[in-house]
Motif scaffolding. Structure first.
Motif, PDB file in Angstrom:
ATOM      1  N   GLN B  40     -13.076 -15.009  34.023  1.00 49.56           N
ATOM      2  CA  GLN B  40     -11.967 -14.318  33.378  1.00 49.56           C
ATOM      3  C   GLN B  40     -10.682 -14.457  34.186  1.00 49.56           C
ATOM      4  OE1 GLN B  40     -12.462 -10.012  33.820  1.00 49.56           O
ATOM      5  NE2 GLN B  40     -14.287 -10.512  35.013  1.00 49.56           N
ATOM      6  N   ASP B  41      -9.624 -14.121  33.529  1.00 51.80           N
ATOM      7  CA  ASP B  41      -8.321 -14.086  34.187  1.00 51.80           C
ATOM      8  C   ASP B  41      -8.300 -12.883  35.129  1.00 51.80           C
ATOM      9  OD1 ASP B  41      -5.696 -14.494  34.845  1.00 51.80           O
ATOM     10  OD2 ASP B  41      -4.892 -13.677  32.966  1.00 51.80           O
ATOM     11  N   PHE B  42      -7.443 -12.966  36.151  1.00 54.54           N
ATOM     12  CA  PHE B  42      -7.200 -11.768  36.949  1.00 54.54           C
ATOM     13  C   PHE B  42      -6.539 -10.762  36.031  1.00 54.54           C
ATOM     14  CE2 PHE B  42      -6.658 -15.410  39.767  1.00 54.54           C
ATOM     15  CZ  PHE B  42      -7.626 -15.131  40.719  1.00 54.54           C
ATOM     16  N   SER B  43      -6.965  -9.495  36.103  1.00 53.46           N
ATOM     17  CA  SER B  43      -6.239  -8.586  35.233  1.00 53.46           C
ATOM     18  C   SER B  43      -4.850  -8.343  35.809  1.00 53.46           C
ATOM     19  CB  SER B  43      -7.010  -7.298  35.001  1.00 53.46           C
ATOM     20  OG  SER B  43      -7.440  -6.782  36.214  1.00 53.46           O
ATOM     21  N   GLN B  44      -4.722  -8.325  37.120  1.00 50.56           N
ATOM     22  CA  GLN B  44      -3.414  -8.144  37.730  1.00 50.56           C
ATOM     23  C   GLN B  44      -3.343  -8.845  39.075  1.00 50.56           C
ATOM     24  OE1 GLN B  44      -0.634  -7.160  36.863  1.00 50.56           O
ATOM     25  NE2 GLN B  44      -1.217  -6.277  34.882  1.00 50.56           N
ATOM     26  N   ARG B  49       0.075  -3.258  40.953  1.00 55.73           N
ATOM     27  CA  ARG B  49      -0.894  -2.870  39.933  1.00 55.73           C
ATOM     28  C   ARG B  49      -2.304  -3.357  40.233  1.00 55.73           C
ATOM     29  NH1 ARG B  49       1.856  -4.854  34.504  1.00 55.73           N
ATOM     30  NH2 ARG B  49       0.339  -3.433  33.636  1.00 55.73           N
ATOM     31  N   TRP B  51      -5.679  -3.103  41.540  1.00 53.19           N
ATOM     32  CA  TRP B  51      -6.552  -2.058  42.084  1.00 53.19           C
ATOM     33  C   TRP B  51      -8.020  -2.257  41.706  1.00 53.19           C
ATOM     34  CZ3 TRP B  51      -6.278   3.928  40.900  1.00 53.19           C
ATOM     35  CH2 TRP B  51      -6.805   4.636  41.984  1.00 53.19           C
ATOM     36  N   ARG B 221      -2.590 -18.635  32.693  1.00 52.28           N
ATOM     37  CA  ARG B 221      -3.429 -17.438  32.669  1.00 52.28           C
ATOM     38  C   ARG B 221      -4.663 -17.613  31.797  1.00 52.28           C
ATOM     39  NH1 ARG B 221      -0.681 -11.883  34.008  1.00 52.28           N
ATOM     40  NH2 ARG B 221      -2.910 -11.514  34.045  1.00 52.28           N
ATOM     41  N   GLY B 222      -5.769 -17.213  32.381  1.00 52.01           N
ATOM     42  CA  GLY B 222      -7.024 -17.336  31.671  1.00 52.01           C
ATOM     43  C   GLY B 222      -7.612 -18.730  31.749  1.00 52.01           C
TER      44      GLY B 222
ATOM     45  N   LYS E  41      -7.583   2.497  36.528  1.00 52.74           N
ATOM     46  CA  LYS E  41      -8.562   3.521  36.845  1.00 52.74           C
ATOM     47  C   LYS E  41      -7.856   4.749  37.407  1.00 52.74           C
ATOM     48  CE  LYS E  41      -9.904   1.654  41.378  1.00 52.74           C
ATOM     49  NZ  LYS E  41     -11.004   1.161  42.194  1.00 52.74           N
ATOM     50  N   GLN E  97      -2.164  -7.545  28.678  1.00 50.88           N
ATOM     51  CA  GLN E  97      -2.775  -8.001  29.900  1.00 50.88           C
ATOM     52  C   GLN E  97      -1.828  -8.872  30.738  1.00 50.88           C
ATOM     53  OE1 GLN E  97      -5.777  -7.119  30.725  1.00 50.88           O
ATOM     54  NE2 GLN E  97      -5.842  -8.335  32.581  1.00 50.88           N
ATOM     55  N   ARG E 100       2.454 -12.086  28.343  1.00 52.75           N
ATOM     56  CA  ARG E 100       2.970 -13.281  27.683  1.00 52.75           C
ATOM     57  C   ARG E 100       2.933 -13.121  26.173  1.00 52.75           C
ATOM     58  NH1 ARG E 100       0.195 -18.595  29.405  1.00 52.75           N
ATOM     59  NH2 ARG E 100       1.502 -19.331  27.718  1.00 52.75           N
ATOM     60  N   ARG E 109      -4.020 -22.123  23.998  1.00 55.38           N
ATOM     61  CA  ARG E 109      -5.466 -22.297  23.945  1.00 55.38           C
ATOM     62  C   ARG E 109      -5.921 -23.145  22.776  1.00 55.38           C
ATOM     63  NH1 ARG E 109      -8.376 -18.960  26.890  1.00 55.38           N
ATOM     64  NH2 ARG E 109      -7.199 -17.968  28.530  1.00 55.38           N
ATOM     65  N   LYS E 283     -12.656 -17.972  23.768  1.00 53.15           N
ATOM     66  CA  LYS E 283     -12.785 -17.347  25.083  1.00 53.15           C
ATOM     67  C   LYS E 283     -11.684 -16.296  25.253  1.00 53.15           C
ATOM     68  CE  LYS E 283     -14.465 -17.641  29.426  1.00 53.15           C
ATOM     69  NZ  LYS E 283     -13.691 -16.590  30.017  1.00 53.15           N
ATOM     70  N   ASP E 287     -12.280 -12.317  25.991  1.00 53.16           N
ATOM     71  CA  ASP E 287     -11.675 -11.650  27.150  1.00 53.16           C
ATOM     72  C   ASP E 287     -10.763 -10.521  26.703  1.00 53.16           C
ATOM     73  OD1 ASP E 287     -12.978 -13.438  28.668  1.00 53.16           O
ATOM     74  OD2 ASP E 287     -11.226 -14.659  29.195  1.00 53.16           O
ATOM     75  N   LYS E 291     -10.866  -6.355  27.255  1.00 60.87           N
ATOM     76  CA  LYS E 291      -9.834  -5.612  27.971  1.00 60.87           C
ATOM     77  C   LYS E 291      -8.949  -4.854  27.006  1.00 60.87           C
ATOM     78  CE  LYS E 291     -10.079  -8.320  32.025  1.00 60.87           C
ATOM     79  NZ  LYS E 291      -9.854  -9.641  32.571  1.00 60.87           N
TER      80      LYS E 291
END
Ligand SMILES: Nc1ncnc2c1ncn2[C@@H]1O[C@H](COP(=O)(O)OP(=O)(O)OP(=O)(O)O)[C@@H](O)[C@H]1O
Ligand SMILES: Nc1ncnc2c1ncn2[C@@H]1O[C@H](COP(=O)(O)OP(=O)(O)OP(=O)(O)O)[C@@H](O)[C@H]1O
Ligand SMILES: [Mg+2]
Ligand SMILES: [Mg+2]
Lengths: 318, 555, 325, 329, 329
Positions: B40-44, B49, B51, B221-222, E41, E97, E100, E109, E283, E287, E291
């Motif tokens: 997966q992509d890094f979420s942040q 941000r 964490w 990204r991704g 979180k 997320q 973009r 994609r 994909k 994802d 999220k």
């Protein structure tokens, strides 16, 4: 000579009059019975249906229920792989155990057959009935009826089913899961067969014999039933037989999303999905449910092929 | 590392945990390309941000430096902090309510411009912004900032009552209360520098301006992130980051099963690859049964505690005796198997993970690993529930087997559990909603840094409970004395005393049994055969430390 | 060497009700530039016979001998027979609508055969198709070639079939009721075309038809079939002037005539056609035969009477040779 | 015999027209094909109207429109006082059993998946007959058309062309309709069975007053069966009148040519006869000649024929109408 | 035709609007709270509210929906003040997320999904059609049975397994090609094909069974038609008889299925893409769903809907090409 007297009707020609008129289905059944391959298919299906029905009895004999866990049968240090060879086949566990929790594979296959076969058969039936009905109606009537049905199909096909099912969960959490599964699966699958049927109906409705039926005053419903549908039977048969593995797979998918049966209720689809990742280290676990599914589909295909031949008056000969 | 995970009651005799001294492959050579296979992509990657693990580890070790940071070493050594951008570990004053840090000389960003103290202040301010949520909120909790401060994006900066920047190299934090371990707090990415000129709002995550040893070359990204060396990073100023590879390529398009299979197969470029997120339990047998592959497994305690959560606010689990009965009934060994066995988890015997109890785990009740049914039944009787009861458990769909293990255990004391397996994206919402919450749920928590302050309050402080969207204290456990004790410990300026107090509080809560600790998860990660310097860092949930990883040999 | 030599041809279908003997031991031959007329009762096996000559039966048992220019076709490798089909022996099917592919244009269906046998280019073969359509009197053939069968009238489809059969310049053509859907002027035009080809190129023709007028016009020789067997064989002139078999006579008597007096009913042969499942014993025609009714002879029911020579070019399969003479 | 003072017409056709959408020629769209244009006639109960004409002149198209298997693009068809071109298919259904059609292509009009029994019983079932009655009727019908009950359980592909045609006839006659559009019903039959079928049709007409629109190329059969004859050429009726009149004294040059071309079932006579050979190319409905559409092939064509389309006007006794500038008298 | 197209395009727009509304409603019903998810979180309730407002999720659903639809055509400015961004037509919003534009993300994609779908479709058509034809020709022979067992055998195992076995055999054991990684077609056509080969085959095998069986049954039926007999009578080689004359009617079903399968695949094949590391839309969808990246999920849902609806339109147009009689309606 004769002056248009009543036409002579030879009495001898009546000799066959006594014989009961054979309906196409009955004569198809007669032809079907003569094909050994069809009987093999039927036998396999009956076998699985029987074992599924007898699951409580059989598991009582084998000693393990479908949700019983046996942590002694697995090796926690090997990531929960079954102890022993062939996926833990032993006197205790006739077909071995599942990794992780040590569920008895024999019991889960039997009980899994209950869910999988019930769900797949009913959904296939429902899908076929709905799909064929709407497809035939759309194709035959065309015009506005077709537009409405076709747009509805478009919407259902491109429906965000995945998110819908996640949302559904919070609304109907306590619904009967098997019914829910059948309904949800049918809801999103019928357009597939419906469109295929619609396309073929569009071709068929221009046949002269359909016009002939119309000209003889046959009602639309009857035309669909007797003129169009029999010509679609082989398409429908092919679809039903091949829908089975797909449906068993989607049951697993839906169960994974939480819309299906609640764990630990087993099903073939779930077993196959769960086991696929173990194909290397525990091939038995993977092979058993796959083989069962394969046999059922094979049986249906054999039966379907034979039925197709039996229903085709030309018997597929040129 | 083995030193701390050996003494749980589950035996690790088969040596599943990382072999040797915990470092795989010896010391790396300089150069080459490290491949990271991710699903997966890094979420942040925006430091404000960032964490969640392993992004925090990744960002902190490659792209941004913080005032202090953890040593790059396995085991207890990894728990120690060292100065990073700062010259020391910070100077507390005013009873640890004011902390002063000085920056080292000659620190530069990727473009060669100097790193100044105000950039760190700016980043801290960003963590107040609602446009940039999701990051560590310690600054917000601790700093003496005006109520309603909404971050710097609209131009408002924090005044000197919160952060002072007397010169380009000094930064002074003014806290609302004493924080003894603030030196640890500033290891969080909130305390990395972000230059005002590079502000891009939510888009900053696409290209965080590097102060670390690498900079972003391309980031699709991704799909793929490519890091190359930041030539303006001065190794001499950095005591921890070794930056062995010339280039780091993060491939984000694979599925986790595919990643595992590729690393097991270990071919071509995959020899230079590591996995980014955990090996799925189902793949563990594949790895463990093959010694070659097994020797490439990094697996250490992540110090995250998985717990069986009970809703203490509603019947039947408002009954403490019942909760205790559950505690005794659970077959933790079976549960451990359901998460992959000893290779993937140690059995948890209390809430605080070993990292927070000085490296050795505490066994509070001393219940046998497969439970004590007699005691459990007795407790059920005492609870007046020997007739049994029905309840539900909410788990995310991937945790089906875990729920089944719980179900099987509780069935033995006549608790019939119905399993609600739900999509991961909704699981938290259900558990966090007062009305939808089921009696049972499986939850987990990881400390942010080695302090009880980042653990118990998040789990058991009754004042953070909300009706919906409840994220901490999911067991809705309410005990005023516990709340008061947490407040008291927070003011302690002696770290040792604080730790002891957290331990004592842990025992006290265990007796109330709001939740059953189940396992301490391990983080199983597979690396390619040409990888060197890979070890699990104890702070970042046993992720591989990206500071020291590299290749054995370079073609 | 005769172009086509058929000996003892028999065709059987295995059906759910039993064995259907559609053709039983038929002999005939067709020479170059000759036309054989094949007439007979509906269902008497004319189409089945012609399909058997073409080797196009599937799921039927075909026995006997079919020799084309001396080469045996029955039992010959399919590839060999295929090369003859369309190219040297062509067939015009009886039911033009079902015999034309509904999904392809008429032109394409004709051109395809040409391409296959002459290796011609797409353009050439199309031109040939258009030409063939023009020959059979399709108006605006260039445009019509691009149309599909359902856009054609019944007669036009039939002409398209004829054009298809003629397009590869075959040596033998089996025309199964080629003009039933044509009006008399177009029919005349088509028949003229066939006669011209027959005279110029020595085309051999098997002409199956119920229109005895057509037979009278084109046939050199006629074979009359009844109940799957040949009952009479004669030159066209002889057949019309001196028919010998009672069935042939009945047939000629049933002819509607333009010059018939007003109000006169058409005469049909009484009785119904024989069942092929359980055919009458002996001569298949005897249950309907006036001669038999008048003079029942054992030979009529004993065995199927073979074709017997009456004179050089006339044979009949009737027991009562003398009576019918 | 029917005259203008006869009973109310069963079927009245007025200005019936059918224009098929033209296929595209490349990018260009050509005008439609006028397959039928301004056709009008009446049919009285118990009467037979013979419809003859060149192949492709629009006979089948007309026939299909009479029973509303095709929606005409112009004109109207009144059947028993109902304008069937405007009725909905549902409203049409009760009328269906009273008007039937025999199709030109026997095989195409038989469902390959239905045994003959089912095919023949369809109209009876649509009429709502009881099962037992249907069974009896069907057995009777199959014998009336010269087939045997043993054929009832066979499928269409097991029949010869003539047999298939007779199945279509049996189906059309099953409901004892008031009108049958018979599109070449006997073309595939040998003359003996043809005589049988024609006899059957005549008998039904006599006993039940069935009216026929009889489309055929066999002018002898048409002559035998019809009371009146209509001759079509390129979508129009060029001559219509009492059978005897038309056959004896054809007024339109096309009718004349047609009658002269009938093949005679006698080789000697056939060789001796003289036929009127029509000159020129057969016309195309997509591209009809100007004026009188027959003029390019007409031996008597004059200048006016090229420019003026002739109207159908009364010429000769018995309501005979001819569309010709120079009819034979 | 133009009118037809226009009508259908309008219908497509309508369908998409319905899908859009439905998806919006579902998102509204979904227990997932994007604001909460976005907030990260341990987020305090008042902060969640702030974030919610920030994301524009505090407005009533109907307003949000209106904004969304409007934005698709008119574009939209997201965020406020200095860091506000504008997305132009077609604007499907911004990813929560990555920030973009959803459109850019999808288009980024899309090439991978397109490559996968087209290549796989070609292969499964090849396999499906040829296996179907072969089975039909050798009906009930061992060839037929083997093909059947083969195709349904693949249909009965999960895609995952097929992919892994292929990878294991082709890459690990035989070492024929390296582990696939996606290469842009424009960068290296050969590399593109080489790396996509296994995903293509995987996907194709999973889909081919239905095509093979449908083709088989349809061809068997067609081969019994008289017009196939005509084709044989023309002397065409059996291969041509079957592939041209026998196969054509089977195409109706095949094309229908192809339209639906391809339409669905263009918006991504989740499992295959993640198994082979293809940066495709599927994909992205998985994802984003994980999220709760609502704008992206919404965008891809619409993209999928668009492809399904348009490919169905194309199929409907193709029908007329396959079966000229269908052109009538
Ligand atoms: N596939 C079949 N199965 C069973 N019987 C068949 C089959 N095909 C033809 N027959 C029977 O064979 C007999 C001869 O048929 P054939 O088509 O040759 O007749 P025909 O002489 O051409 O008649 P027509 O003039 O009506 O076309 C018929 O009685 C028919 O019912
Ligand atoms: N569906 C259609 N689409 C286009 N043109 C058609 C269609 N049906 C018939 N036609 C054309 O209309 C004209 C009249 O056809 P119709 O079938 O009515 O002729 P017919 O008089 O019955 O001829 P025949 O005696 O040959 O059967 C012909 O030119 C034909 O090509
Ligand atoms: Mg015939
Ligand atoms: Mg016609």
């Amino acid at each position: 000579m004769t002056t248009t007297a009543p036409l002579p009707v030879e009495p001898a020609a009546d000799r066959q009059g006594a014989q009961a008129p054979a309906s196409p289905w009955r004569s198809a059944w007669r032809r079907l019975r003569r094909r050994p391959i069809a009987l093999v298919g039927l036998g396999i299906i009956l076998f699985f249906v029987l074992t599924a029905l007898l699951a409580p009895v059989l598991t009582a004999i084998s000693g393990f229920g479908p949700t019983d866990t046996d942590k002694h049968a697995i090796d926690p240090y090997l990531g929960g792989l079954p102890r022993g060879t062939l996926g833990g086949v032993s006197a205790r566990h006739w077909l071995g155990v599942e990794p992780m929790l040590g569920h008895d594979v024999f019991a889960r296959l039997l009980y899994g057959a209950q869910i999988s076969l019930l769900v797949a058969f009913s959904a296939a039936l429902l899908i076929t009935v709905v799909g064929v009905t709407l497809g035939v109606v759309a194709g035959y009537f065309g015009g506005r009826i077709d537009s409405v049905i076709s747009r509805f199909m478009d919407v259902m096909m491109s429906f965000p089913s995945l998110i819908f099912m996640i949302a559904l969960l919070s609304v109907v959490k306590n619904a009967n899961r098997v019914v829910l599964l059948i309904v949800v699966m049918s809801l999103f699958t019928w357009p597939y067969i419906a469109r295929v049927i619609r396309g073929q109906t569009i071709s068929l409705k221009h046949r002269e014999y359909v016009e002939a039926a119309r000209a003889s005053g046959t009602g639309s419903a009857r035309i669909l039933l007797t003129e169009i549908l029999p010509n679609l039977s082989s398409t429908v048969i092919v679809y039903i037989t091949l829908a089975i593995p797909g449906l068993i797979g989607s049951e697993a998918g839906l169960t994974y999303l939480g819309v299906g049966v609640r764990p630990p209720t087993p099903s073939w689809g779930q077993m196959i999905t769960d086991s696929a990742v173990y194909y290397k280290v525990d091939p038995m676990f993977f092979a058993l449910p796959c083989t069962c599914l394969f046999l059922v589909v094979l049986a249906f295909t054999l039966l379907g092929d034979a039925l197709r031949d039996a229903l085709d008056p030309k018997g597929g000969l040129g | 590392s083995s030193s701390k995970s050996n003494d749980t009651s589950a035996d690790n005799g088969k040596g599943i945990t990382t072999a040797g001294d915990g470092i795989i492959g010896g010391t790396p050579v300089r150069g080459g390309t490290l491949h990271i296979l991710s699903n997966q992509d890094f979420s942040q990657l925006d430091p404000t941000r960032n964490w969640v693990e392993p992004e925090m580890d990744f960002g902190l070790r490659t792209l941004y430096r913080t005032l202090t940071t953890f040593k790059a070493a396995p085991g207890a050594t990894g728990l120690e902090i060292v100065p990073d951008l700062a010259t020391d570990l910070g100077t507390p004053s005013d009873g640890a309510k004011t902390w002063t840090f000085h920056l080292k000389d000659g620190l530069k960003y990727e473009d060669g411009s100097p790193i100044v103290a105000d950039d760190i202040k700016y980043n801290v301010e960003r963590s107040f912004s609602s446009e940039l949520p999701g990051g560590p909120d310690y600054a917000k909790q601790y700093l003496n900032a005006p109520a309603g401060y909404a971050g710097p994006l609209k131009g408002q900066r924090l005044g000197p009552e919160a952060i002072e920047v007397p010169d380009a190299k000094t930064i002074i934090f003014h806290l609302k209360r004493a924080v003894a371990e603030f030196g640890y707090t500033v290891t969080l990415p909130t305390f990395a520098p972000v230059p005002i000129a590079k502000e891009a709002g939510a888009g900053y995550s696409n290209h965080p301006f590097s102060s670390g040893p690498y900079k972003i070359d391309t980031y699709d990204r991704g799909k793929q992130l490519v890091l190359v060396r930041n030539t303006n990073w001065d190794p001499a100023s950095d005591p921890v980051r070794k930056a062995y590879p010339d280039k780091i390529v993060v491939d984000q398009t694979l599925g986790s099963a595919g990643i595992a299979d590729r690393l097991i197969a270990d071919q071509g470029d995959d020899k230079d690859a590591i996995m980014y997120s955990d090996l799925t339990p189902a793949k563990v047998p594949d790895v463990i049964t093959n010694p070659d592959v097994k020797s490439r497994l990094v697996s250490d305690n992540s110090n995250c505690t998985a717990m069986l959560n009970m809703d203490n606010s509603k019947a039947p689990f408002d009954n403490q005796k019942l909760r205790l009965a559950v505690e005794y009934a659970i077959d933790k060994e079976a549960f451990q198997s359901s998460v992959g066995g000893p290779a993937l988890a140690d059995i948890a015997t209390t809430y605080l993970p070993p990292e927070l109890t000085g490296g050795t785990s505490v066994d509070h009740f001393k219940i046998p690993v497969s439970g004590d049914l007699d005691k459990a039944k007795q407790l059920m009787a005492e609870a007046g529930l020997s007739g049994g009861l029905n309840t539900e458990i909410t788990v995310s769909t991937g945790a089906k087997q875990q729920a089944e293990a719980i179900q099987a255990s509780l069935k033995k004391i006549n608790i019939n559990v119905t399993i609600d397996a739900v999509d991961p994206s909704v699981a938290n919402s259900i558990i966090g909603d007062k009305n939808k919450q089921t009696g049972l749920a499986i939850v987990g928590w990881c400390p942010d840094y080695p302090s009880g302050a980042t653990f118990l309050p998040m789990l058991f402080d009754s004042r953070i409970i909300t009706d919906t969207g409840n994220q901490g204290n999911k067991s809705r456990f309410k005990d005023a004395s516990v709340d008061a004790e947490m407040d008291r410990i927070a003011t302690l300026s002696d770290v040792k005393a604080a730790n002891d107090a957290w331990l004592a509080l842990d025992s006290k809560i265990m007796d109330a049994a709001p939740a059953v600790p189940l396992t301490w998860q391990k983080k199983p990660l597979l690396v390619g055969s040409n990888i060197a310097g890979a070890f699990a860092h104890p702070v970042w949930s046993a992720e591989i430390d990206y500071a020291t990883i590299g290749l054995k040999s370079v073609k | 060497m005769t172009l086509l030599e058929v000996r003892d041809l028999a065709v059987e279908f295995n059906t759910a009700e039993g064995l259907v003997q559609a053709v039983k031991g038929v002999d005939f031959s067709v020479g170059r530039g000759r036309t054989l007329g094949l007439v007979g009762e509906s269902g008497s096996g004319k189409s089945v016979t012609s399909l058997a000559v073409m080797g196009l039966h599937r799921g039927a048992r075909v026995t006997g001998s079919v020799k084309f220019e001396g080469t045996e076709l029955i039992g010959a490798p399919d590839e060999d027979v295929r090369k003859l089909r369309g190219r040297r022996i062509a067939m015009i099917f009886q039911d033009a609508l079902t015999a034309l592919h509904p999904y392809f244009t008429i032109g394409d269906q004709i051109a395809e055969a040409h391409r296959e046998h002459f290796g011609s280019s797409y353009r050439e073969s199309w031109a040939r198709a258009v030409e063939a359509l023009g020959e059979v009197g399709i108006p605006e053939p260039a445009r019509r070639a691009g149309e599909h069968p359902h856009q054609f009238s019944g007669g036009m489809r039939q002409r398209a079939m004829i054009a298809l059969a003629l397009s590869c310049e075959p040596e033998l053509i089996i025309a199964d009721e080629p003009t039933t859907a044509l009006d008399v002027t177009v029919q005349a035009q088509v028949l003229d075309l066939l006669m011209k080809l027959k005279d110029e190129r020595g085309l051999g023709i098997i002409m199956i038809t119920h229109d005895l007028g057509v037979i009278a016009r084109v046939a050199d020789e006629v074979l009359v079939m009844y109940g799957g067997a040949a009952v009479e064989q004669a030159s066209a002139d002889t057949l019309f002037s001196a028919p010998r078999h009672p069935y042939t006579r009945g047939l000629l008597d049933s002819l509607p005539r333009l010059d018939a007096p007003e109000g006169e009913a058409l005469r049909a042969i009484p009785g119904s056609p024989p069942s092929l499942l359980s055919p009458p014993a002996g001569c298949a025609f005897h249950p309907r035969c006036a001669v038999y009714a008048a003079d029942p002879q054992d030979a009529c029911v004993a065995a199927r009477p073979p074709l017997r020579l009456i004179d050089a070019a006339h044979r009949s399969a009737c027991v009562h040779q003398e009576v019918t003479a | 015999m029917t005259t203008s003072t006869g009973p109310e017409p069963l079927l009245t056709v007025r200005d019936l027209g059918m224009t098929f959408p033209a296929p595209r020629q490349g990018m260009r769209r050509t005008a439609g094909i006028k397959a039928v244009d301004g056709v009008s006639f009446d049919v009285r109960p118990g009467e037979t109207l013979g419809l003859v004409g060149e192949s492709g002149c629009g006979k089948s198209t007309t026939g299909r429109m009479l029973v509303r298997l095709l929606d005409p693009t112009a004109g109207q068809v009144d059947f028993q006082g109902n304008d069937i071109t405007r009725l909905s298919q549902r409203a049409l259904r009760p009328l269906r059993s009273k008007m039937q059609i025999i199709f030109q292509d026997p095989f195409a009009s038989l469902n390959p998946r239905q045994p003959v029994r089912q095919i023949i019983s369809a109209p009876l079932r649509a009429q709502g007959l009881a099962a037992g009655e249907i069974g009896r009727e069907v057995r009777e019908l199959i014998q009336l058309v010269g087939l045997a009950p043993e054929h009832l359980d066979r499928y269409p592909h097991q029949f010869s062309g003539g047999q298939a045609q007779r199945i279509g006839i049996a189906r059309a006659l099953a409901t004892r309709p008031a009108l049958v559009v018979a599109d070449e019903p006997v073309s595939a039959l040998d003359v003996s069975i043809q005589a049988q079928i024609v006899g059957l049709m005549e008998r039904l007409q006599r006993e039940l007053g069935v009216a026929y629109v009889f489309i055929a190329h066999d002018l002898a059969v048409v002559k035998h069966l019809s009371h009146r004859v209509a001759v079509m050429y390129l979508g129009r009726i060029v001559e219509i009148g009492e059978k005897a009149e038309v056959y004896a004294n054809p007024a339109h040059p096309y009718t004349k040519a047609l009658l002269s071309a009938v093949p005679l079932p006698d080789p000697a006579a056939e060789r001796a006869r003289e036929r009127i050979v029509l000159l020129g190319d057969p016309p195309s409905p997509a591209n009809p000649p100007s004026g009188c559409t027959f003029h390019p092939r007409c031996p008597k064509a004059q200048e006016i024929c090229r420019s003026e389309p002739p109207l159908l006007t009364i010429a000769g006794p018995g309501q005979r109408q001819v569309a010709c500038h120079f009819p034979e008298s | 035709m133009t009118a037809f197209l226009l009508r259908r395009l309008l219908a497509i727009a309508g369908t998409l609007l319905v899908i859009c509304a439905v998806t919006f409603t579902i998102f509204y019903l979904l227990p997932t709270d994007p604001a909460l998810q976005f907030c990260g979180k341990d987020c305090t309730p008042d902060r969640v509210e702030l974030v919610r407002k920030q994301m524009g999720l505090d407005a009533p659903m109907i307003v949000q929906f209106g904004r969304y639809v409007l934005a698709v055509f008119a574009g939209r400015t997201m965020g406020t003040g200095q860091y506000a961004v504008h997305c132009g037509f077609p604007c499907f919003g911004y990813s929560f997320q990555s920030g973009r534009p959803v459109w850019d993300l999808m288009m980024d994609r899309f090439p991978a999904s397109l490559s996968l779908a087209i290549g796989a479709a070609v292969i499964w058509l090849l396999i499906g059609l040829s296996a179907g034809v072969l089975s039909a020709l050798r009906k009930n022979s061992w060839v037929d049975r083997t093909l059947m067992v083969g195709t349904i055998g693949v249909a009965a195992v999960p895609v995952y397994f097929t992919a892994m076995i292929l990878l294991y055999v082709v890459v690990t054991v035989l070492g024929l090609i390296p582990y696939p990684r996606y290469v842009n077609f424009t960068d290296s056509p050969v590399g593109w094909a080489q790396n996509l080969l296994l995903p293509w085959i995987t996907l194709a095998l999973a889909t081919a069974a239905m095509y093979a069986r449908m083709t088989r049954s349809s061809v068997i039926e067609t081969l019994a038609e008289p017009y196939v007999r005509t084709a044989r009578a023309k002397g065409l080689p059996e291969r041509r008889v079957v592939t041209k004359h026998g196969l054509r009617p089977a195409l109706t079903a095949v094309v229908t299925m192809l339209g639906m399968d391809l339409g669905g695949l263009l918006a991504g094949a989740v499992i295959t893409e993640s198994l082979f590391g293809l940066p495709g839309v599927g994909k992205l969808f998985a994802d984003s769903l994980n999220k709760a990246d609502q704008p992206v999920v919404m965008g891809i849902t619409l993209l999928a809907a668009f492809f399904i609806v348009t490919s169905n339109l194309v199929v409907d147009i193709v029908y007329a090409w396959i079966d000229p009689r269908a052109r009538l309606s």
